[in-house]
Design a protein around this motif. Sequence first.
Motif, short mmCIF file in Angstrom:
data_model
loop_
_atom_site.label_atom_id
_atom_site.label_comp_id
_atom_site.label_asym_id
_atom_site.label_seq_id
_atom_site.Cartn_x
_atom_site.Cartn_y
_atom_site.Cartn_z
N VAL A 170 14.34 16.42 6.30
CA VAL A 170 15.59 15.83 6.78
C VAL A 170 15.27 14.44 7.32
O VAL A 170 14.30 14.27 8.06
CB VAL A 170 16.24 16.69 7.88
N THR A 171 16.07 13.43 6.97
CA THR A 171 15.93 12.08 7.49
C THR A 171 17.28 11.62 8.01
O THR A 171 18.31 11.80 7.34
CB THR A 171 15.44 11.10 6.41
N THR A 172 17.28 11.01 9.20
CA THR A 172 18.53 10.52 9.79
C THR A 172 18.34 9.08 10.26
O THR A 172 17.23 8.62 10.47
CB THR A 172 18.97 11.38 10.98
N GLY A 173 19.46 8.38 10.47
CA GLY A 173 19.41 7.01 10.99
C GLY A 173 18.95 6.02 9.95
O GLY A 173 18.93 6.29 8.75
N GLY A 174 18.56 4.83 10.42
CA GLY A 174 18.09 3.78 9.53
C GLY A 174 18.45 2.42 10.09
O GLY A 174 18.75 2.27 11.28
N ALA A 175 18.42 1.40 9.25
CA ALA A 175 18.71 0.04 9.67
C ALA A 175 20.13 -0.07 10.19
O ALA A 175 21.06 0.51 9.63
CB ALA A 175 18.50 -0.92 8.51
N GLY A 176 20.31 -0.81 11.29
CA GLY A 176 21.62 -0.99 11.88
C GLY A 176 22.04 0.12 12.81
O GLY A 176 23.14 0.10 13.36
N VAL A 177 21.18 1.12 13.01
CA VAL A 177 21.50 2.27 13.86
C VAL A 177 20.75 2.15 15.18
O VAL A 177 19.56 1.87 15.20
CB VAL A 177 21.12 3.59 13.16
N LEU A 178 21.46 2.35 16.31
CA LEU A 178 20.82 2.34 17.62
C LEU A 178 20.38 3.73 18.05
O LEU A 178 19.44 3.87 18.83
CB LEU A 178 21.78 1.78 18.67
N ASP A 179 21.06 4.75 17.58
CA ASP A 179 20.78 6.12 18.02
C ASP A 179 20.75 7.04 16.81
O ASP A 179 21.80 7.47 16.32
CB ASP A 179 21.84 6.58 19.03
N ALA A 180 19.56 7.32 16.30
CA ALA A 180 19.44 8.19 15.13
C ALA A 180 19.79 9.63 15.51
O ALA A 180 19.29 10.14 16.52
CB ALA A 180 18.02 8.15 14.57
N PRO A 181 20.64 10.30 14.74
CA PRO A 181 20.85 11.73 14.98
C PRO A 181 19.52 12.47 14.88
O PRO A 181 18.66 12.11 14.08
CB PRO A 181 21.80 12.15 13.85
N GLN A 182 19.34 13.47 15.71
CA GLN A 182 18.10 14.22 15.68
C GLN A 182 17.91 14.87 14.30
O GLN A 182 18.84 15.46 13.75
CB GLN A 182 18.09 15.31 16.76
N ALA A 183 16.71 14.73 13.75
CA ALA A 183 16.36 15.39 12.48
C ALA A 183 15.71 16.72 12.81
O ALA A 183 14.71 16.75 13.55
CB ALA A 183 15.41 14.51 11.67
N THR A 184 16.26 17.81 12.30
CA THR A 184 15.75 19.13 12.65
C THR A 184 15.61 20.01 11.41
O THR A 184 16.43 19.95 10.50
CB THR A 184 16.68 19.85 13.64
N VAL A 185 14.56 20.82 11.41
CA VAL A 185 14.38 21.88 10.42
C VAL A 185 13.81 23.08 11.16
O VAL A 185 12.84 22.94 11.94
CB VAL A 185 13.42 21.47 9.29
N GLY A 186 14.38 24.25 10.97
CA GLY A 186 13.87 25.44 11.63
C GLY A 186 14.57 25.70 12.95
O GLY A 186 15.70 25.24 13.20
N ALA A 187 13.89 26.45 13.83
CA ALA A 187 14.49 26.97 15.06
C ALA A 187 14.43 25.96 16.20
O ALA A 187 13.78 26.17 17.23
CB ALA A 187 13.79 28.27 15.45
N VAL A 188 15.16 24.85 16.05
CA VAL A 188 15.19 23.82 17.09
C VAL A 188 16.26 24.18 18.13
O VAL A 188 17.41 24.47 17.78
CB VAL A 188 15.49 22.43 16.49
N THR A 189 15.88 24.17 19.40
CA THR A 189 16.82 24.48 20.49
C THR A 189 17.17 23.26 21.32
O THR A 189 18.13 23.30 22.09
CB THR A 189 16.23 25.56 21.41
N LYS A 190 16.41 22.18 21.22
CA LYS A 190 16.70 20.96 21.97
C LYS A 190 17.86 20.20 21.32
O LYS A 190 17.95 20.13 20.10
CB LYS A 190 15.46 20.06 22.02
N GLY A 191 18.71 19.63 22.15
CA GLY A 191 19.85 18.90 21.64
C GLY A 191 19.52 17.44 21.36
O GLY A 191 18.41 16.96 21.64
N GLN A 192 20.50 16.74 20.81
CA GLN A 192 20.40 15.31 20.54
C GLN A 192 20.01 14.55 21.80
O GLN A 192 20.55 14.78 22.87
CB GLN A 192 21.74 14.82 20.00
#
Length: 323
Positions: A68-90
């Motif tokens: 999974v890839t999120t964000g990129g050029a022109g972005v100040l806050d990339a959405p969190q990229a997650t795979v699997g059992a992630v419990t932490k939020g953005q």
Amino acid sequence: MKFSQLKLIPAAAALVLMSAAGNASAGAYSYSYDNISGLAVSNPTGSITIGTSTNLSKATATLNGVSVTTGGAGVLDAPQATVGAVTKGQNDFTQQGAVGTYSRGDAQIVSTQFPPAPPGSTTQAVNVAESHLATPGTADASGRNGSTTGFSVNFVVGSPTATLQFDFRADPYMQVFLQSLVGPGSSATANLVVTFSITDSTGAIVFNWAPDGQAGGILGGTEFADAATLNTNLSTTNLTAGSLLTYDPSGCGAPTGTGVSTTCGGIYGANTSDLTAGAYTLTLNAVESVDLVKTAVPEPGTLALLGLGMAGLCLVSRRKQAR
């Protein structure tokens, strides 16, 4: 590798520590975090006009081939990229720890000094990469802020010569762990990169600074504060498994809250050499990344077969020598 504060904790103590932090299991684990705050690029001499600015915030996560890839050029806050059992939020940069099987990357430019920010602003950028494998597999993650981590600035020197000054605070923190019983080829690595560079209109590098915790080592400028290396890694393999390795040069400990504090960390500063009139590009790059590989421990039957094979090889070798 250069470490200002590297701690090795025996396996038993590491497991107790992880359990105390809410980490129920420990397989292969890596965590890399950095919080750059109060970054001010000022111009102590000469005249400089800030031109265009391009921010980049990007996160990646891969687990057993799923990416999974999120964000990129022109972005100040990339959405969190997650795979699997992630419990932490953005934008929660604190440790999830050695629970479950997951990979996550997160990056945020909390504030920026450069246009369209108001005068007097400073830059803060926070990145995290974290993965854990409870079962055999592979994982990697990264969090990036700059021009390849996010802030790219063009400026024009209007006087005969001018200099730029960089001041900021950084609070890096990394941990890696491999349980004692892992298969061949297993590894856990955490990486940290922070660099500043300036190129002229021809693309030639006229300033390059990669803080390494030691005086000097800077191209086209002078350091006046370099608390600890911000360009390093932690790594352990199946041959060195069993200890929790920690990199905590500022002594602030693991990030708390959401990990975006501005009150802790080492101090860093540098000046460029004189810049002649012309157009330049300033690139700031901050990257945290982790890589994990966990293989299964060979079954007892497999070990027995390997032992018989080795014994057979030894027997053949002895017979050849006897001839």
